[in-house]
Scaffold this active site. Structure first.
Site, PDB file in Angstrom:
ATOM      1  N   LYS A   1       0.834  -1.216   0.000  1.00 52.18           N
ATOM      2  CA  LYS A   1       0.000   0.000   0.000  1.00 52.18           C
ATOM      3  C   LYS A   1       0.864   1.259   0.000  1.00 52.18           C
ATOM      4  O   LYS A   1       0.605   2.199  -0.744  1.00 52.18           O
ATOM      5  CB  LYS A   1      -0.925   0.046   1.241  1.00 52.18           C
ATOM      6  CG  LYS A   1      -1.923  -1.078   1.348  1.00 52.18           C
ATOM      7  CD  LYS A   1      -2.876  -0.875   2.509  1.00 52.18           C
ATOM      8  CE  LYS A   1      -2.216  -0.915   3.891  1.00 52.18           C
ATOM      9  NZ  LYS A   1      -1.584  -2.200   4.228  1.00 52.18           N
TER      10      LYS A   1
ATOM     11  N   ARG B   1      -9.013   1.297   9.119  1.00 52.09           N
ATOM     12  CA  ARG B   1      -8.608  -0.085   9.421  1.00 52.09           C
ATOM     13  C   ARG B   1      -9.667  -0.809  10.238  1.00 52.09           C
ATOM     14  O   ARG B   1      -9.489  -1.997  10.535  1.00 52.09           O
ATOM     15  CB  ARG B   1      -7.312  -0.065  10.213  1.00 52.09           C
ATOM     16  CG  ARG B   1      -6.054  -0.343   9.390  1.00 52.09           C
ATOM     17  CD  ARG B   1      -4.892  -0.256  10.330  1.00 52.09           C
ATOM     18  NE  ARG B   1      -3.724  -0.962   9.929  1.00 52.09           N
ATOM     19  CZ  ARG B   1      -2.664  -0.389   9.347  1.00 52.09           C
ATOM     20  NH1 ARG B   1      -2.669   0.880   9.040  1.00 52.09           N
ATOM     21  NH2 ARG B   1      -1.593  -1.106   9.075  1.00 52.09           N
TER      22      ARG B   1
ATOM     23  N   ARG C   1      12.166  -6.046   4.974  1.00 51.60           N
ATOM     24  CA  ARG C   1      11.842  -4.676   4.588  1.00 51.60           C
ATOM     25  C   ARG C   1      12.579  -3.637   5.432  1.00 51.60           C
ATOM     26  O   ARG C   1      12.804  -3.837   6.617  1.00 51.60           O
ATOM     27  CB  ARG C   1      10.331  -4.553   4.802  1.00 51.60           C
ATOM     28  CG  ARG C   1       9.705  -3.311   4.405  1.00 51.60           C
ATOM     29  CD  ARG C   1       8.216  -3.519   4.320  1.00 51.60           C
ATOM     30  NE  ARG C   1       7.543  -3.127   5.544  1.00 51.60           N
ATOM     31  CZ  ARG C   1       6.256  -2.792   5.605  1.00 51.60           C
ATOM     32  NH1 ARG C   1       5.511  -2.840   4.518  1.00 51.60           N
ATOM     33  NH2 ARG C   1       5.704  -2.444   6.732  1.00 51.60           N
TER      34      ARG C   1
ATOM     35  N   ARG D   1      11.558  -1.568  10.818  1.00 48.68           N
ATOM     36  CA  ARG D   1      10.541  -1.159  11.783  1.00 48.68           C
ATOM     37  C   ARG D   1      10.450  -2.184  12.901  1.00 48.68           C
ATOM     38  O   ARG D   1      10.554  -3.384  12.672  1.00 48.68           O
ATOM     39  CB  ARG D   1       9.184  -1.029  11.076  1.00 48.68           C
ATOM     40  CG  ARG D   1       9.080   0.239  10.287  1.00 48.68           C
ATOM     41  CD  ARG D   1       7.901   0.276   9.360  1.00 48.68           C
ATOM     42  NE  ARG D   1       6.670  -0.312   9.894  1.00 48.68           N
ATOM     43  CZ  ARG D   1       5.512  -0.253   9.261  1.00 48.68           C
ATOM     44  NH1 ARG D   1       5.408   0.361   8.094  1.00 48.68           N
ATOM     45  NH2 ARG D   1       4.440  -0.811   9.783  1.00 48.68           N
TER      46      ARG D   1
ATOM     47  N   ARG E   1       0.030  -8.778  13.513  1.00 47.84           N
ATOM     48  CA  ARG E   1      -0.547  -7.777  12.611  1.00 47.84           C
ATOM     49  C   ARG E   1      -1.438  -8.439  11.564  1.00 47.84           C
ATOM     50  O   ARG E   1      -2.474  -7.893  11.177  1.00 47.84           O
ATOM     51  CB  ARG E   1       0.571  -6.966  11.934  1.00 47.84           C
ATOM     52  CG  ARG E   1       1.254  -6.007  12.896  1.00 47.84           C
ATOM     53  CD  ARG E   1       2.546  -5.480  12.342  1.00 47.84           C
ATOM     54  NE  ARG E   1       2.376  -4.657  11.167  1.00 47.84           N
ATOM     55  CZ  ARG E   1       3.350  -4.437  10.280  1.00 47.84           C
ATOM     56  NH1 ARG E   1       4.546  -4.979  10.433  1.00 47.84           N
ATOM     57  NH2 ARG E   1       3.120  -3.678   9.243  1.00 47.84           N
TER      58      ARG E   1
HETATM   59  P1  AMP Z   1       1.313   0.864   8.780  1.00 48.17           P
HETATM   60  O1  AMP Z   1       2.507   1.714   8.588  1.00 48.17           O
HETATM   61  O2  AMP Z   1       0.110   1.331   8.014  1.00 48.17           O
HETATM   62  O3  AMP Z   1       1.594  -0.609   8.575  1.00 48.17           O
HETATM   63  O4  AMP Z   1       0.902   1.012  10.324  1.00 48.17           O
HETATM   64  C1  AMP Z   1       1.784   0.627  11.358  1.00 48.17           C
HETATM   65  C2  AMP Z   1       1.033   0.508  12.667  1.00 48.17           C
HETATM   66  O5  AMP Z   1       0.466   1.790  13.006  1.00 48.17           O
HETATM   67  C3  AMP Z   1      -0.139  -0.454  12.673  1.00 48.17           C
HETATM   68  O6  AMP Z   1       0.250  -1.793  12.902  1.00 48.17           O
HETATM   69  C4  AMP Z   1      -0.975   0.125  13.818  1.00 48.17           C
HETATM   70  O7  AMP Z   1      -0.427  -0.213  15.076  1.00 48.17           O
HETATM   71  C5  AMP Z   1      -0.798   1.620  13.630  1.00 48.17           C
HETATM   72  N1  AMP Z   1      -1.832   2.156  12.719  1.00 48.17           N
HETATM   73  C6  AMP Z   1      -1.643   2.728  11.496  1.00 48.17           C
HETATM   74  N2  AMP Z   1      -2.804   3.111  10.951  1.00 48.17           N
HETATM   75  C7  AMP Z   1      -3.770   2.760  11.844  1.00 48.17           C
HETATM   76  C8  AMP Z   1      -5.183   2.859  11.851  1.00 48.17           C
HETATM   77  N3  AMP Z   1      -5.862   3.385  10.822  1.00 48.17           N
HETATM   78  N4  AMP Z   1      -5.839   2.403  12.955  1.00 48.17           N
HETATM   79  C9  AMP Z   1      -5.186   1.892  13.999  1.00 48.17           C
HETATM   80  N5  AMP Z   1      -3.856   1.744  14.044  1.00 48.17           N
HETATM   81  C10 AMP Z   1      -3.151   2.176  12.983  1.00 48.17           C
END
Ligand code: AMP
Length: 213
Positions: free
Chosen positions: A13, A88, A127, A160, A171
């Site tokens: 994404k 989400r 990654r 990360r 996740r």
């Molecule tokens: P991402 O970079 O989109 O993979 O997000 C990394 C982490 O940030 C996720 O595993 C969640 O812990 C938190 N996170 C990001 N976006 C959201 C969201 N829309 N709702 C809740 N937690 C989020």
């Protein structure tokens, strides 16, 4: 152009949102990147979010909804935006619909990037991410030109905390339980577009562009 990119962690994404941002000049709005910046800056929201993120859990809805509401009214979002990692949960999706309704706006398309579970683990473990601009690299499929340095902005690349194997499993579980139901939510609204997330980044991008333009 107002888009949502859906898909499990590791579907690509972030990479696709960045490419769409460059092609269509609409900003990538990533809640993950906003939260990581808040952690880096040591803000109260960042400190609160870090506990959930490191455990592979979702940050509470009220926190991310607040961040998105502030972000999408900024000047650069006026002509549109690309939501990456938001919504989400069903609650987040409903609140987004309400907020856009109040602004007399709507989402043009929700692009679901489909990738098999086993492939996702391999993609996430190799990654690295740029601390400054959020660009993604992978040791096998997209290594940076210079080790640990971002090709785009020369920022520092890091693995990360939540791209470690145990957290990845969590996740993916959270995705199945909380986020996958959004596909049905948007299918019912009539704007879900599904694309295959396998193959090269460029191939996936062609498929994404075909369903959004
Ligand atoms: P991402 O970079 O989109 O993979 O997000 C990394 C982490 O940030 C996720 O595993 C969640 O812990 C938190 N996170 C990001 N976006 C959201 C969201 N829309 N709702 C809740 N937690 C989020």
């Amino acid at each position: 152009m107002r888009l949502i990119l859906l898909g499990p962690p590791g579907a690509g994404k972030g990479t696709q949102a960045k490419m769409l941002d460059e092609k269509f000049r609409r900003p990538q709005v990533s809640t993950g990147n906003i939260l990581r910046k808040s952690i880096q800056n040591g803000t109260e929201i960042g400190n609160r979010a870090k506990i959930f993120m490191d455990a592979g859990k979702l940050v509470p809805d009220d926190v991310v909804i607040g961040l998105i509401k502030e972000r999408i009214v900024e000047e650069d979002c006026r002509a549109g935006f690309i939501l990456d990692g938001f919504p989400r949960t069903i609650v987040q999706a409903e609140r987004l619909t309400e907020t856009l309704d109040e602004m007399d706006l709507s989402i043009d398309a929700v692009v679901d990037i489909e990738v098999e579970g086993e492939e996702l683990v391999g993609r996430l473990t190799g990654r690295s991410t740029c601390i400054d601009c959020g660009a993604m690299f992978h040791e096998m499929s997209r290594p940076p030109l210079k080790a640990s340095v971002c090709d785009s902005c020369e920022g520092e690349l890091c693995q990360r905390e939540d791209d470690k194997e145990d957290t990845i499993k969590k996740r993916l579980e959270v995705y199945e339980q909380e986020t996958a139901p959004l596909k049905e939510y948007y299918r019912k609204q009539g704007n879900l577009k599904t694309v295959q997330g396998s193959g090269s980044v460029e191939d996936i991008f062609s498929r994404v562009c075909a369903v959004v333009s």
